[in-house]
Design a protein around this motif. Structure first.
Motif, short mmCIF file in Angstrom:
data_model
loop_
_atom_site.label_atom_id
_atom_site.label_comp_id
_atom_site.label_asym_id
_atom_site.label_seq_id
_atom_site.Cartn_x
_atom_site.Cartn_y
_atom_site.Cartn_z
N TYR A 145 37.08 24.61 16.84
CA TYR A 145 37.03 25.86 17.61
C TYR A 145 35.64 26.03 18.21
O TYR A 145 34.66 25.48 17.69
CB TYR A 145 37.31 27.07 16.71
N SER A 204 37.40 23.58 11.22
CA SER A 204 38.06 24.46 10.26
C SER A 204 39.30 23.78 9.67
O SER A 204 39.89 22.90 10.29
CB SER A 204 38.48 25.75 10.97
N ILE A 239 41.82 25.76 8.93
CA ILE A 239 42.87 26.69 9.33
C ILE A 239 43.28 26.42 10.77
O ILE A 239 42.44 26.34 11.67
CB ILE A 239 42.38 28.14 9.18
N TRP A 289 45.85 32.08 11.81
CA TRP A 289 44.79 33.10 11.73
C TRP A 289 45.33 34.52 11.64
O TRP A 289 44.64 35.41 11.18
CB TRP A 289 43.86 32.99 12.94
N LYS A 337 41.06 36.57 15.17
CA LYS A 337 40.62 35.19 15.43
C LYS A 337 39.11 35.21 15.57
O LYS A 337 38.59 35.81 16.51
CB LYS A 337 41.29 34.66 16.70
N TYR A 342 40.17 27.72 21.03
CA TYR A 342 40.71 26.61 20.23
C TYR A 342 40.53 25.34 21.06
O TYR A 342 41.01 25.24 22.18
CB TYR A 342 42.18 26.87 19.91
#
Length: 154
Positions: free
Chosen positions: A109, A119, A121, A126, A130, A135
């Motif tokens: 990200y 990350s 995740i 999320w 966010k 992204y």
């Protein structure tokens, strides 16, 4: 000269003159030496050379096309490797708060301040909040410690 309808007097034929007219090596003459001999036609050498040149150009054009296709494939492979190197540099310069493991999938990200963060995740995990502006990609760490793009972001 004999007139039609008259018989040929075989005794009056001069055999010495006939021997001069008959070749001892009939395979070397450019025409058939007997009534039942094969027809020998002179070849058009220009036509033969033209066909040979045409076939040669067709074959070499085909070979050149194969080489060109191989060069394109190699260029695409080189571009893919360069893209992996660029992405790997970007990821290794990003902030990561864990040690990435080989063959695992991670997510890259970009924050509002322009820095990158790796990350665990994914973008769909999320919820409403966010913490990142953009992204970039979902990536997988390969055994050579380069990163493969699984999915590109925006």
């Amino acid at each position: 000269m004999n007139k039609p309808g008259k018989k040929i007097d075989v005794d009056s034929i001069d055999m010495e003159k006939m021997e001069e007219l008959v070749t001892p090596n009939p395979g070397t003459i450019s025409f058939p030496h007997t009534v039942g001999g094969a027809i020998i036609k002179p070849e058009d050498k220009g036509k033969i050379k033209g066909r040979a040149l045409s076939a040669m150009y067709e074959q070499t054009d085909m070979n050149m096309q194969q080489i060109y296709d191989q060069m394109q494939l190699l260029a695409q492979q080189a571009k893919a490797i360069q893209d992996r190197v660029d992405l790997s540099e970007r990821i290794y310069q990003s902030r990561m708060s864990f040690e990435p493991l080989i063959s695992r999938v991670y997510h890259l990200y970009t924050k509002k301040d322009g820095t990158d963060t790796l990350s665990l995740i994914g973008p769909g995990e999320w919820g409403r909040s966010k913490p990142f502006e953009k992204y970039v990609a979902t990536v997988k760490l390969l055994a050579d410690h380069t990163w493969d793009i699984v999915e590109k972001g925006e």
